[in-house]
Design a protein around this motif. Structure first.
Motif, PDB file in Angstrom:
ATOM      1  N   ILE A  39      -4.167  11.225 -11.557  1.00  0.00           N
ATOM      2  CA  ILE A  39      -3.132  10.438 -10.889  1.00  0.00           C
ATOM      3  C   ILE A  39      -3.759   9.121 -10.458  1.00  0.00           C
ATOM      4  CG2 ILE A  39      -1.764  12.428 -10.132  1.00  0.00           C
ATOM      5  CD1 ILE A  39      -3.091  12.219  -7.395  1.00  0.00           C
ATOM      6  N   LEU A  40      -3.025   8.303  -9.711  1.00  0.00           N
ATOM      7  CA  LEU A  40      -3.578   7.061  -9.193  1.00  0.00           C
ATOM      8  C   LEU A  40      -4.426   7.363  -7.955  1.00  0.00           C
ATOM      9  CD1 LEU A  40      -0.479   4.747  -9.627  1.00  0.00           C
ATOM     10  CD2 LEU A  40      -2.565   4.770 -11.004  1.00  0.00           C
ATOM     11  N   ASP A  41      -5.561   6.706  -7.859  1.00  0.00           N
ATOM     12  CA  ASP A  41      -6.520   6.957  -6.788  1.00  0.00           C
ATOM     13  C   ASP A  41      -6.180   6.123  -5.557  1.00  0.00           C
ATOM     14  OD1 ASP A  41      -8.680   7.418  -5.167  1.00  0.00           O
ATOM     15  OD2 ASP A  41     -10.190   6.940  -6.687  1.00  0.00           O
ATOM     16  N   THR A  42      -5.698   6.777  -4.506  1.00  0.00           N
ATOM     17  CA  THR A  42      -5.305   6.058  -3.289  1.00  0.00           C
ATOM     18  C   THR A  42      -6.499   5.741  -2.393  1.00  0.00           C
ATOM     19  OG1 THR A  42      -4.834   8.149  -2.170  1.00  0.00           O
ATOM     20  CG2 THR A  42      -2.985   7.053  -3.273  1.00  0.00           C
ATOM     21  N   THR A  43      -7.668   6.264  -2.709  1.00  0.00           N
ATOM     22  CA  THR A  43      -8.844   5.984  -1.874  1.00  0.00           C
ATOM     23  C   THR A  43      -9.535   4.684  -2.248  1.00  0.00           C
ATOM     24  OG1 THR A  43     -10.360   7.238  -3.282  1.00  0.00           O
ATOM     25  CG2 THR A  43      -9.246   8.451  -1.524  1.00  0.00           C
ATOM     26  N   MET A  45      -7.653   2.000  -3.984  1.00  0.00           N
ATOM     27  CA  MET A  45      -6.654   0.989  -4.377  1.00  0.00           C
ATOM     28  C   MET A  45      -6.698  -0.236  -3.462  1.00  0.00           C
ATOM     29  SD  MET A  45      -3.153   2.831  -3.189  1.00  0.00           S
ATOM     30  CE  MET A  45      -2.711   3.011  -1.483  1.00  0.00           C
ATOM     31  N   GLY A  46      -6.056  -1.331  -3.914  1.00  0.00           N
ATOM     32  CA  GLY A  46      -5.940  -2.531  -3.104  1.00  0.00           C
ATOM     33  C   GLY A  46      -5.189  -2.237  -1.813  1.00  0.00           C
ATOM     34  N   GLN A  47      -5.488  -2.996  -0.761  1.00  0.00           N
ATOM     35  CA  GLN A  47      -4.932  -2.712   0.569  1.00  0.00           C
ATOM     36  C   GLN A  47      -3.413  -2.711   0.629  1.00  0.00           C
ATOM     37  OE1 GLN A  47      -6.814  -5.536   3.181  1.00  0.00           O
ATOM     38  NE2 GLN A  47      -8.362  -4.045   3.773  1.00  0.00           N
ATOM     39  N   GLU A  48      -2.745  -3.551  -0.155  1.00  0.00           N
ATOM     40  CA  GLU A  48      -1.290  -3.641  -0.082  1.00  0.00           C
ATOM     41  C   GLU A  48      -0.588  -2.929  -1.233  1.00  0.00           C
ATOM     42  OE1 GLU A  48       0.106  -7.591   0.805  1.00  0.00           O
ATOM     43  OE2 GLU A  48      -1.655  -7.984   2.042  1.00  0.00           O
ATOM     44  N   ALA A  49      -1.361  -2.196  -2.030  1.00  0.00           N
ATOM     45  CA  ALA A  49      -0.770  -1.395  -3.101  1.00  0.00           C
ATOM     46  C   ALA A  49      -0.156  -0.138  -2.489  1.00  0.00           C
ATOM     47  CB  ALA A  49      -1.833  -1.026  -4.131  1.00  0.00           C
ATOM     48  N   VAL A  50       0.942   0.335  -3.096  1.00  0.00           N
ATOM     49  CA  VAL A  50       1.630   1.530  -2.613  1.00  0.00           C
ATOM     50  C   VAL A  50       1.764   2.500  -3.790  1.00  0.00           C
ATOM     51  CG1 VAL A  50       3.748   2.439  -1.595  1.00  0.00           C
ATOM     52  CG2 VAL A  50       2.912   0.181  -0.903  1.00  0.00           C
ATOM     53  N   VAL A  51       1.334   3.745  -3.583  1.00  0.00           N
ATOM     54  CA  VAL A  51       1.425   4.777  -4.616  1.00  0.00           C
ATOM     55  C   VAL A  51       2.381   5.852  -4.133  1.00  0.00           C
ATOM     56  CG1 VAL A  51       0.155   6.569  -5.853  1.00  0.00           C
ATOM     57  CG2 VAL A  51      -0.880   4.319  -5.516  1.00  0.00           C
ATOM     58  N   VAL A  52       3.406   6.159  -4.959  1.00  0.00           N
ATOM     59  CA  VAL A  52       4.405   7.178  -4.632  1.00  0.00           C
ATOM     60  C   VAL A  52       4.645   8.059  -5.853  1.00  0.00           C
ATOM     61  CG1 VAL A  52       5.519   5.803  -2.820  1.00  0.00           C
ATOM     62  CG2 VAL A  52       6.294   5.565  -5.169  1.00  0.00           C
ATOM     63  N   LYS A  53       5.646   8.941  -5.765  1.00  0.00           N
ATOM     64  CA  LYS A  53       6.048   9.825  -6.872  1.00  0.00           C
ATOM     65  C   LYS A  53       4.893  10.677  -7.379  1.00  0.00           C
ATOM     66  CE  LYS A  53      10.305   8.496  -8.627  1.00  0.00           C
ATOM     67  NZ  LYS A  53      11.177   9.163  -9.481  1.00  0.00           N
ATOM     68  N   ASN A  54       4.341  11.498  -6.481  1.00  0.00           N
ATOM     69  CA  ASN A  54       3.238  12.397  -6.827  1.00  0.00           C
ATOM     70  C   ASN A  54       2.032  11.665  -7.392  1.00  0.00           C
ATOM     71  OD1 ASN A  54       4.443  14.734  -5.942  1.00  0.00           O
ATOM     72  ND2 ASN A  54       5.301  15.260  -7.940  1.00  0.00           N
ATOM     73  N   LEU A  56       1.956   8.826  -9.195  1.00  0.00           N
ATOM     74  CA  LEU A  56       2.116   8.249 -10.528  1.00  0.00           C
ATOM     75  C   LEU A  56       2.820   6.887 -10.545  1.00  0.00           C
ATOM     76  CD1 LEU A  56       3.018  11.498 -12.475  1.00  0.00           C
ATOM     77  CD2 LEU A  56       0.834  10.279 -12.453  1.00  0.00           C
ATOM     78  N   ARG A  57       3.460   6.472  -9.452  1.00  0.00           N
ATOM     79  CA  ARG A  57       4.172   5.190  -9.420  1.00  0.00           C
ATOM     80  C   ARG A  57       3.419   4.195  -8.536  1.00  0.00           C
ATOM     81  NH1 ARG A  57      10.557   4.804  -8.705  1.00  0.00           N
ATOM     82  NH2 ARG A  57      10.330   5.222 -10.926  1.00  0.00           N
ATOM     83  N   VAL A 166     -15.688   3.602 -17.098  1.00  0.00           N
ATOM     84  CA  VAL A 166     -14.414   2.896 -16.941  1.00  0.00           C
ATOM     85  C   VAL A 166     -13.292   3.853 -16.566  1.00  0.00           C
ATOM     86  CG1 VAL A 166     -14.986   0.944 -18.449  1.00  0.00           C
ATOM     87  CG2 VAL A 166     -13.969   3.007 -19.425  1.00  0.00           C
ATOM     88  N   PHE A 167     -12.271   3.278 -15.932  1.00  0.00           N
ATOM     89  CA  PHE A 167     -11.084   3.999 -15.480  1.00  0.00           C
ATOM     90  C   PHE A 167      -9.843   3.269 -15.987  1.00  0.00           C
ATOM     91  CE2 PHE A 167     -14.368   4.751 -12.388  1.00  0.00           C
ATOM     92  CZ  PHE A 167     -14.143   6.010 -11.860  1.00  0.00           C
ATOM     93  N   PRO A 168      -8.732   3.965 -16.219  1.00  0.00           N
ATOM     94  CA  PRO A 168      -7.466   3.244 -16.437  1.00  0.00           C
ATOM     95  C   PRO A 168      -7.101   2.546 -15.129  1.00  0.00           C
ATOM     96  CG  PRO A 168      -7.073   5.594 -16.220  1.00  0.00           C
ATOM     97  CD  PRO A 168      -8.558   5.414 -16.221  1.00  0.00           C
ATOM     98  N   VAL A 169      -6.509   1.347 -15.217  1.00  0.00           N
ATOM     99  CA  VAL A 169      -6.200   0.583 -14.007  1.00  0.00           C
ATOM    100  C   VAL A 169      -4.895  -0.169 -14.183  1.00  0.00           C
ATOM    101  CG1 VAL A 169      -7.545  -1.456 -14.702  1.00  0.00           C
ATOM    102  CG2 VAL A 169      -7.197  -0.967 -12.259  1.00  0.00           C
ATOM    103  N   PHE A 170      -4.196  -0.404 -13.061  1.00  0.00           N
ATOM    104  CA  PHE A 170      -2.864  -1.019 -13.074  1.00  0.00           C
ATOM    105  C   PHE A 170      -2.741  -1.946 -11.870  1.00  0.00           C
ATOM    106  CE2 PHE A 170      -3.084   3.322 -14.488  1.00  0.00           C
ATOM    107  CZ  PHE A 170      -2.594   3.255 -15.787  1.00  0.00           C
ATOM    108  N   TYR A 171      -2.019  -3.065 -12.052  1.00  0.00           N
ATOM    109  CA  TYR A 171      -1.822  -4.045 -10.976  1.00  0.00           C
ATOM    110  C   TYR A 171      -0.340  -4.413 -10.898  1.00  0.00           C
ATOM    111  CZ  TYR A 171      -1.768  -8.540  -8.553  1.00  0.00           C
ATOM    112  OH  TYR A 171      -1.476  -9.571  -7.685  1.00  0.00           O
ATOM    113  N   VAL A 172       0.188  -4.575  -9.675  1.00  0.00           N
ATOM    114  CA  VAL A 172       1.578  -5.029  -9.485  1.00  0.00           C
ATOM    115  C   VAL A 172       1.651  -6.077  -8.381  1.00  0.00           C
ATOM    116  CG1 VAL A 172       2.707  -2.909 -10.299  1.00  0.00           C
ATOM    117  CG2 VAL A 172       2.052  -3.103  -7.896  1.00  0.00           C
ATOM    118  N   ASP A 173       2.678  -6.939  -8.501  1.00  0.00           N
ATOM    119  CA  ASP A 173       2.998  -7.941  -7.484  1.00  0.00           C
ATOM    120  C   ASP A 173       4.410  -8.444  -7.791  1.00  0.00           C
ATOM    121  OD1 ASP A 173       2.776  -9.642  -5.335  1.00  0.00           O
ATOM    122  OD2 ASP A 173       1.256 -10.955  -6.217  1.00  0.00           O
ATOM    123  N   GLU A 174       4.990  -9.163  -6.839  1.00  0.00           N
ATOM    124  CA  GLU A 174       6.314  -9.786  -7.008  1.00  0.00           C
ATOM    125  C   GLU A 174       7.397  -8.791  -7.427  1.00  0.00           C
ATOM    126  OE1 GLU A 174       6.021 -13.282  -9.468  1.00  0.00           O
ATOM    127  OE2 GLU A 174       4.386 -14.102  -8.260  1.00  0.00           O
TER     128      GLU A 174
END
Length: 203
Positions: A39-43, A45-54, A56-57, A166-174
């Motif tokens: 899953i996405l690693d919440t430990t 992640m960037g400070q303002e990133a939000v991980v939800v949906k088990n 995966l989001r 390496v790890f899979p990685v994802f970024y979001v904004d706006e």
């Protein structure tokens, strides 16, 4: 005495299981979906990133990487563009800056919402396909090159020279929202590639 005890048990049973009286039957509560191994690693992640949906989001602002590094020879994963905005997705080392967009440092390699494949802060490719909401991006990595797919079609943008863990990685904004997919894929992985395995599964 035994009959009083029996009546007491009967009354408790009726109360608990809805047999008799004015108690409504207990509602059926379905079991929750199992959480995938990766899953996405919440430990980290960037400070303002939000991980939800088990786990995966990804929404908010910032990056999150997968919980497991890519250790096997051939790995595949996907991400669905749930909502447009500014986003990027790819691969990173543990040294990547997860507070900013990907591909701007020497520790991440990514495709962006503008259709640019970026490595080391420079554009390596420009995708000939507009990436839109609803598209599913696939990634295959074999420790030689990272290939990117859109809705099952190879975008012919191989990224070479990736070194280290390496790890899979994802970024979001706006307002962007990305749904990561680490198993049960929308599109078939290339031949020989499979979901990211955690270390115990490789033994």
């Amino acid at each position: 005495m035994a009959s009083m005890f029996g009546q007491c048990i009967s009354m408790v049973s009726s109360c608990l299981y809805g047999e008799g009286g004015d108690w409504p039957a207990a509602p059926h509560i379905p079991a929750s979906q199992p959480i995938p191994e990766v899953i996405l690693d919440t430990t980290t992640m960037g400070q303002e990133a939000v991980v939800v949906k088990n786990g995966l989001r990804l929404c908010g602002t910032g990056s999150a990487r997968g919980t497991a590094p890519i250790l096997q020879d051939k790995a595949y994963w996907e991400v669905k563009i749930q909502q447009g905005g500014l986003w990027s997705a790819g691969i990173c080392t543990p040294a990547a800056d997860l507070t900013r967009d990907l591909g701007l440092d020497h520790s991440s390699w990514a495709v962006t919402s503008t259709g640019v494949v970026r490595t080391r802060g420079e554009q390596e490719y420009s995708v000939n396909h507009t990436l839109e909401e609803g598209d599913v991006l696939g990634f295959s990595y074999d420790h030689v090159e990272l290939n990117i797919f859109c809705n099952g079609k190879n975008l012919d943008t191989p990224i070479l020279g990736i070194k280290g863990t390496v790890f899979p990685v994802f970024y979001v904004d706006e307002g962007a929202i990305l749904d990561t997919v680490f198993e049960n894929f929308s599109h078939s992985p290339p031949a020989g590639f499979e979901r990211i395995m955690i270390e115990k599964a490789l033994l």
